[in-house]
Write a protein that holds these residues in place. Structure first.
Motif, PDB file in Angstrom:
ATOM      1  N   THR A   1     121.461  84.368  40.147  1.00 33.44           N
ATOM      2  CA  THR A   1     121.703  84.700  38.750  1.00 33.44           C
ATOM      3  C   THR A   1     120.393  85.267  38.221  1.00 33.44           C
ATOM      4  O   THR A   1     119.343  84.632  38.367  1.00 33.44           O
ATOM      5  N   GLU A   2     120.465  86.464  37.654  1.00 36.24           N
ATOM      6  CA  GLU A   2     119.216  87.156  37.302  1.00 36.24           C
ATOM      7  C   GLU A   2     118.395  86.342  36.300  1.00 36.24           C
ATOM      8  O   GLU A   2     117.191  86.197  36.446  1.00 36.24           O
ATOM      9  N   VAL A   3     119.078  85.842  35.258  1.00 36.27           N
ATOM     10  CA  VAL A   3     118.370  85.057  34.238  1.00 36.27           C
ATOM     11  C   VAL A   3     118.870  83.615  34.295  1.00 36.27           C
ATOM     12  O   VAL A   3     120.071  83.360  34.176  1.00 36.27           O
ATOM     13  N   ASP A   4     117.936  82.692  34.479  1.00 40.48           N
ATOM     14  CA  ASP A   4     118.241  81.268  34.614  1.00 40.48           C
ATOM     15  C   ASP A   4     118.842  80.731  33.316  1.00 40.48           C
ATOM     16  O   ASP A   4     118.239  80.895  32.248  1.00 40.48           O
ATOM     17  N   TYR A   5     120.009  80.080  33.418  1.00 47.23           N
ATOM     18  CA  TYR A   5     120.698  79.620  32.200  1.00 47.23           C
ATOM     19  C   TYR A   5     119.916  78.560  31.447  1.00 47.23           C
ATOM     20  O   TYR A   5     120.108  78.379  30.252  1.00 47.23           O
ATOM     21  N   ARG A   6     119.024  77.846  32.139  1.00 45.71           N
ATOM     22  CA  ARG A   6     118.257  76.802  31.440  1.00 45.71           C
ATOM     23  C   ARG A   6     116.910  77.315  30.950  1.00 45.71           C
ATOM     24  O   ARG A   6     116.568  77.181  29.788  1.00 45.71           O
ATOM     25  N   THR A   7     116.140  77.929  31.835  1.00 44.49           N
ATOM     26  CA  THR A   7     114.765  78.292  31.464  1.00 44.49           C
ATOM     27  C   THR A   7     114.635  79.712  30.901  1.00 44.49           C
ATOM     28  O   THR A   7     113.627  80.031  30.290  1.00 44.49           O
ATOM     29  N   GLY A   8     115.624  80.551  31.174  1.00 49.63           N
ATOM     30  CA  GLY A   8     115.503  81.948  30.763  1.00 49.63           C
ATOM     31  C   GLY A   8     114.635  82.779  31.704  1.00 49.63           C
ATOM     32  O   GLY A   8     114.414  83.959  31.472  1.00 49.63           O
ATOM     33  N   ARG A   9     114.145  82.154  32.805  1.00 45.35           N
ATOM     34  CA  ARG A   9     113.336  82.921  33.763  1.00 45.35           C
ATOM     35  C   ARG A   9     114.149  84.051  34.380  1.00 45.35           C
ATOM     36  O   ARG A   9     115.293  83.876  34.727  1.00 45.35           O
ATOM     37  N   ARG A  10     113.512  85.219  34.480  1.00 47.83           N
ATOM     38  CA  ARG A  10     114.210  86.387  35.005  1.00 47.83           C
ATOM     39  C   ARG A  10     113.680  86.743  36.384  1.00 47.83           C
ATOM     40  O   ARG A  10     112.468  86.922  36.562  1.00 47.83           O
ATOM     41  N   HIS A  11     114.605  86.875  37.339  1.00 45.90           N
ATOM     42  CA  HIS A  11     114.187  87.332  38.667  1.00 45.90           C
ATOM     43  C   HIS A  11     113.949  88.833  38.631  1.00 45.90           C
ATOM     44  O   HIS A  11     114.581  89.552  37.842  1.00 45.90           O
ATOM     45  N   ASP A  12     113.103  89.314  39.539  1.00 46.79           N
ATOM     46  CA  ASP A  12     112.877  90.754  39.670  1.00 46.79           C
ATOM     47  C   ASP A  12     113.957  91.320  40.591  1.00 46.79           C
ATOM     48  O   ASP A  12     113.865  91.236  41.816  1.00 46.79           O
ATOM     49  N   MET A  13     114.995  91.870  39.957  1.00 47.96           N
ATOM     50  CA  MET A  13     116.168  92.297  40.729  1.00 47.96           C
ATOM     51  C   MET A  13     115.829  93.371  41.762  1.00 47.96           C
ATOM     52  O   MET A  13     116.255  93.309  42.919  1.00 47.96           O
ATOM     53  N   ALA A  14     115.029  94.357  41.350  1.00 52.56           N
ATOM     54  CA  ALA A  14     114.724  95.465  42.269  1.00 52.56           C
ATOM     55  C   ALA A  14     113.886  94.969  43.445  1.00 52.56           C
ATOM     56  O   ALA A  14     114.157  95.311  44.609  1.00 52.56           O
ATOM     57  N   ALA A  15     112.887  94.129  43.170  1.00 54.78           N
ATOM     58  CA  ALA A  15     111.988  93.682  44.241  1.00 54.78           C
ATOM     59  C   ALA A  15     112.726  92.766  45.224  1.00 54.78           C
ATOM     60  O   ALA A  15     112.584  92.913  46.440  1.00 54.78           O
ATOM     61  N   LEU A  16     113.529  91.826  44.698  1.00 53.69           N
ATOM     62  CA  LEU A  16     114.226  90.898  45.607  1.00 53.69           C
ATOM     63  C   LEU A  16     115.327  91.618  46.385  1.00 53.69           C
ATOM     64  O   LEU A  16     115.588  91.300  47.545  1.00 53.69           O
ATOM     65  N   THR A  17     115.956  92.599  45.749  1.00 53.30           N
ATOM     66  CA  THR A  17     116.964  93.381  46.472  1.00 53.30           C
ATOM     67  C   THR A  17     116.292  94.156  47.610  1.00 53.30           C
ATOM     68  O   THR A  17     116.800  94.177  48.744  1.00 53.30           O
TER      69      THR A  17
END
Ligand SMILES: Cc1ncc(COP(=O)(O)O)c(C=O)c1O
Ligand SMILES: Nc1ccccc1C(=O)C[C@H](N)C(=O)O
Length: 395
Positions: free
Chosen positions: A153-169
């Motif tokens: 999940t790109e944005v964590d429902y609890r913390t709001g932390r956002r993964h780097d979609m392009a880099a992890l992909t």
């Protein structure tokens, strides 16, 4: 420039509240009520079964999907609506797994929403695969050669932390794995760019920042390079190449249409279609800028005025979605007191106060009100008042 004063006016917001829970259920667009009433009066009542063609009910999962596509950086004919997000997670992960025969590992993180993890676990058990769950910061290093699917999940429902979609992909592609991105807390909140990030599959719900209403249908996107190769596991008749031929054998429809399952929720789609009108003329870069402005103001305000809470979201806006969460040992009681004072956020166990900032209808007045109210509640101890608890237990 996007006119956010106009988009705010498009919603019915009850008097006297600051609504900071659009990340769980968006408020009602006024036009949605009228659209559903019209759909009932002119379509269902008068057209009866003819509505499937005459009113376009049958093609709505795609026509509405095309409108969502612009908001997530996808192209036309790449998105289809239907079912719940949990079902769409199942469809995406199972199809991705089938595209990587011989590989058995699905990787996710412990910040993912539990339903995604439950669904992937159930699927893994059924097909002899393995769900591996690591801490959010360990995802990149856990992407190893045997990986089939990276499900995040790109944005964590609890913390709001956002993964780097392009880099992890990119990292997943290096080892030959596919990615499934859950955009529940991204679509309508961020400038999502699926094609730019070269993602493989994406899914999301429409009742949060897209304001489609409770139970609004979910969406699924498949990158065009996979759309005709992805094999649905839920082989429903409306994903068949010729549903009304009623063949006994299943043959998937071309492209994303194959991810349809059964009869679409037409009334809910009417409400969602009206909710999407509000997005006409909204630029995603303006949306993102406003989201950052609102979350920054809230973090600065609570940082200065509320020493008893700790920031539980990344301080750097580039690493954050459109919500802010704060920690307090008595978070549940504090949130009850805030709600009683007209500031609506939510509580997530064990100690998180969660505030969503939806750029379409939240403004700096909401931020100011939330900061002031939280500071007052914490200062005067009203959350800890026994009488208040007795009262809130019965209301
Ligand atoms: C990230 C995420 N995934 C999945 C879900 C579950 O969606 P649904 O209840 O529509 O299946 C939610 C919220 O409910 C969510 O926030
Ligand atoms: N669909 C719901 C139905 C009822 C209550 C909450 C939800 C949510 O969406 C919760 C949300 N996924 C969350 O991030 O907490």
């Amino acid at each position: 420039m996007t006119d956010f004063a106009a988009t705010r006016r498009a919603f019915h917001l009850p008097q006297g509240i600051a609504y900071l829970d659009g990340n769980s259920l968006g408020p009602m667009p006024v036009a949605a009520r009228d659209r559903v009433a019209r759909m009932m009066a002119e379509e269902w009542s008068e057209m009866l079964i003819g509505g499937w063609n005459k009113a376009g009910w049958y093609v709505q999962p795609r026509t509405v999907g095309d409108r969502i596509a612009r908001l997530i950086g996808a192209g036309p004919e790449q998105v289809v609506m239907g079912d719940t997000l949990s079902i769409k997670v199942f469809q995406a992960v199972s199809a991705a797994l089938r595209l990587r025969p011989g590989r058995r590992v699905i990787l996710s993180d412990s910040g993912n929403f539990p339903s995604d993890l439950y669904v992937a676990d159930g699927l893994a058990r059924a097909v002899g695969a393995e769900l591996r769950v690591v801490a959010p910061d360990d995802v990149a290093s856990a992407i190893t050669d045997n990986l089939a699917v990276l499900m995040l999940t790109e944005v964590d429902y609890r913390t709001g932390r956002r993964h780097d979609m392009a880099a992890l992909t990119a990292r997943a592609h290096e080892v030959g794995a596919l990615t499934v991105w859950d955009l529940a807390h991204s679509a309508g909140a961020l400038d999502v760019d699926l094609l730019g990030a070269d993602a493989d599959f994406a899914v999301g719900c429409t009742y949060k920042y897209l304001n489609g209403g409770p139970g609004a249908p979910a969406f699924i996107w498949i990158h065009p390079r996979h759309a005709d190769a992805a094999q649905p596991i839920l082989q429903g008749w409306m994903g068949h190449d010729a549903p009304f031929a009623f063949d006994l054998d299943y043959r998937p429809a071309a492209g994303i249409e194959r991810m349809r399952v059964g009869t679409p929720p037409v009334i809910a789609l009417a409400a969602l279609d009206a909710a999407l009108d509000v997005w006409d003329g909204v630029s995603l870069s303006d949306l993102r800028a406003r989201s950052v402005q609102l979350t920054e103001a809230f973090i600065a305000g609570t940082g200065a005025a509320c020493p008893d809470v700790a920031l539980n979201s990344p301080r750097d806006p580039a690493l954050r979605g459109s919500q802010v969460s704060l920690r307090h040992p008595q978070a549940y009681a504090v949130m009850q007191a805030l709600i009683a004072a007209g500031v609506i956020g939510d509580f997530r166990a064990p100690d998180v106060l969660r505030f969503g900032f939806a750029p379409l209808f939240n403004d700096l007045d909401d931020v100011e009100r939330a900061v002031e109210t939280l500071a007052r509640v914490l200062r005067d101890g009203s959350w800890n008042d026994e009488a208040f608890h007795r009262m809130s237990a019965v209301t």
